[in-house]
Design a protein around this motif. Structure first.
Motif, PDB file in Angstrom:
ATOM      1  N   ARG A  23     -38.388   9.514 -59.266  1.00  0.00           N
ATOM      2  CA  ARG A  23     -37.513   9.064 -60.361  1.00  0.00           C
ATOM      3  C   ARG A  23     -38.028   7.795 -61.030  1.00  0.00           C
ATOM      4  O   ARG A  23     -37.971   7.659 -62.247  1.00  0.00           O
ATOM      5  CB  ARG A  23     -36.095   8.845 -59.827  1.00  0.00           C
ATOM      6  CG  ARG A  23     -35.083   8.557 -60.917  1.00  0.00           C
ATOM      7  CD  ARG A  23     -33.660   8.600 -60.371  1.00  0.00           C
ATOM      8  NE  ARG A  23     -32.709   8.520 -61.448  1.00  0.00           N
ATOM      9  CZ  ARG A  23     -32.126   7.393 -61.820  1.00  0.00           C
ATOM     10  NH1 ARG A  23     -32.406   6.272 -61.209  1.00  0.00           N
ATOM     11  NH2 ARG A  23     -31.255   7.398 -62.811  1.00  0.00           N
ATOM     12  N   HIS A  24     -38.565   6.859 -60.235  1.00  0.00           N
ATOM     13  CA  HIS A  24     -39.017   5.585 -60.803  1.00  0.00           C
ATOM     14  C   HIS A  24     -40.239   5.765 -61.713  1.00  0.00           C
ATOM     15  O   HIS A  24     -40.489   4.925 -62.571  1.00  0.00           O
ATOM     16  CB  HIS A  24     -39.287   4.552 -59.706  1.00  0.00           C
ATOM     17  CG  HIS A  24     -40.527   4.799 -58.909  1.00  0.00           C
ATOM     18  ND1 HIS A  24     -40.580   5.725 -57.880  1.00  0.00           N
ATOM     19  CD2 HIS A  24     -41.749   4.243 -58.984  1.00  0.00           C
ATOM     20  CE1 HIS A  24     -41.796   5.724 -57.368  1.00  0.00           C
ATOM     21  NE2 HIS A  24     -42.529   4.831 -58.016  1.00  0.00           N
ATOM     22  N   LEU A  25     -40.979   6.860 -61.552  1.00  0.00           N
ATOM     23  CA  LEU A  25     -42.099   7.163 -62.447  1.00  0.00           C
ATOM     24  C   LEU A  25     -41.671   8.098 -63.574  1.00  0.00           C
ATOM     25  O   LEU A  25     -42.156   7.992 -64.706  1.00  0.00           O
ATOM     26  CB  LEU A  25     -43.255   7.810 -61.677  1.00  0.00           C
ATOM     27  CG  LEU A  25     -43.917   6.992 -60.576  1.00  0.00           C
ATOM     28  CD1 LEU A  25     -45.054   7.783 -59.946  1.00  0.00           C
ATOM     29  CD2 LEU A  25     -44.399   5.649 -61.087  1.00  0.00           C
ATOM     30  N   LEU A  46     -34.361   1.315 -70.131  1.00  0.00           N
ATOM     31  CA  LEU A  46     -34.445   1.414 -68.672  1.00  0.00           C
ATOM     32  C   LEU A  46     -34.164   0.098 -67.961  1.00  0.00           C
ATOM     33  O   LEU A  46     -34.089   0.067 -66.730  1.00  0.00           O
ATOM     34  CB  LEU A  46     -35.836   1.924 -68.271  1.00  0.00           C
ATOM     35  CG  LEU A  46     -36.215   3.277 -68.848  1.00  0.00           C
ATOM     36  CD1 LEU A  46     -37.681   3.585 -68.570  1.00  0.00           C
ATOM     37  CD2 LEU A  46     -35.315   4.374 -68.300  1.00  0.00           C
ATOM     38  N   LEU A  48     -36.103  -2.541 -67.584  1.00  0.00           N
ATOM     39  CA  LEU A  48     -37.251  -2.884 -66.757  1.00  0.00           C
ATOM     40  C   LEU A  48     -38.169  -3.801 -67.546  1.00  0.00           C
ATOM     41  O   LEU A  48     -38.188  -3.745 -68.775  1.00  0.00           O
ATOM     42  CB  LEU A  48     -38.028  -1.620 -66.364  1.00  0.00           C
ATOM     43  CG  LEU A  48     -37.344  -0.602 -65.469  1.00  0.00           C
ATOM     44  CD1 LEU A  48     -38.164   0.682 -65.409  1.00  0.00           C
ATOM     45  CD2 LEU A  48     -37.156  -1.187 -64.080  1.00  0.00           C
ATOM     46  N   THR A  52     -43.783  -3.312 -65.950  1.00  0.00           N
ATOM     47  CA  THR A  52     -43.330  -2.264 -65.032  1.00  0.00           C
ATOM     48  C   THR A  52     -43.319  -0.913 -65.729  1.00  0.00           C
ATOM     49  O   THR A  52     -43.777   0.089 -65.168  1.00  0.00           O
ATOM     50  CB  THR A  52     -41.932  -2.598 -64.476  1.00  0.00           C
ATOM     51  OG1 THR A  52     -42.001  -3.866 -63.799  1.00  0.00           O
ATOM     52  CG2 THR A  52     -41.437  -1.533 -63.518  1.00  0.00           C
ATOM     53  N   ARG A  56     -45.819   2.082 -64.580  1.00  0.00           N
ATOM     54  CA  ARG A  56     -45.214   3.330 -64.101  1.00  0.00           C
ATOM     55  C   ARG A  56     -45.638   4.522 -64.951  1.00  0.00           C
ATOM     56  O   ARG A  56     -45.837   5.620 -64.424  1.00  0.00           O
ATOM     57  CB  ARG A  56     -43.695   3.205 -64.031  1.00  0.00           C
ATOM     58  CG  ARG A  56     -43.273   2.278 -62.893  1.00  0.00           C
ATOM     59  CD  ARG A  56     -41.783   2.150 -62.772  1.00  0.00           C
ATOM     60  NE  ARG A  56     -41.453   1.226 -61.686  1.00  0.00           N
ATOM     61  CZ  ARG A  56     -40.223   0.903 -61.338  1.00  0.00           C
ATOM     62  NH1 ARG A  56     -39.188   1.438 -61.971  1.00  0.00           N
ATOM     63  NH2 ARG A  56     -40.024   0.050 -60.349  1.00  0.00           N
TER      64      ARG A  56
END
Length: 77
Positions: A23-25, A46, A48, A52, A56
């Protein structure tokens, strides 16, 4: 006809690989590459940092390239 079938198979494998991203990618990749948001827009979306999001997306591209290479070793990326 054969070329079209190959492209459809490649697309199916790519879709599956995207769905299988962590999910984080997946979120930064989908936002920037598939949905067309800029990195700056993805930062806001997001929540972020810019670095990051960029790292990602880079990691997601690498993971997808690896997944495609495993299924289609004859294709150079």
């Amino acid at each position: 006809m054969l070329g079209r079938l190959v492209k459809q198979e490649e697309l199916a494998v790519l879709r599956e690989a995207i769905n299988n991203l962590p999910r984080h990618l997946k979120a930064p990749f989908v936002a920037t590459v598939l949905d067309g948001y800029s990195y700056r827009e993805a930062v806001e979306l997001l929540e972020l940092p810019l670095g990051t999001v960029a790292s990602r997306v880079h990691a997601a591209r690498g993971a997808l390239a690896k997944a495609m290479q495993e299924v289609f070793p004859e294709v150079s990326l």
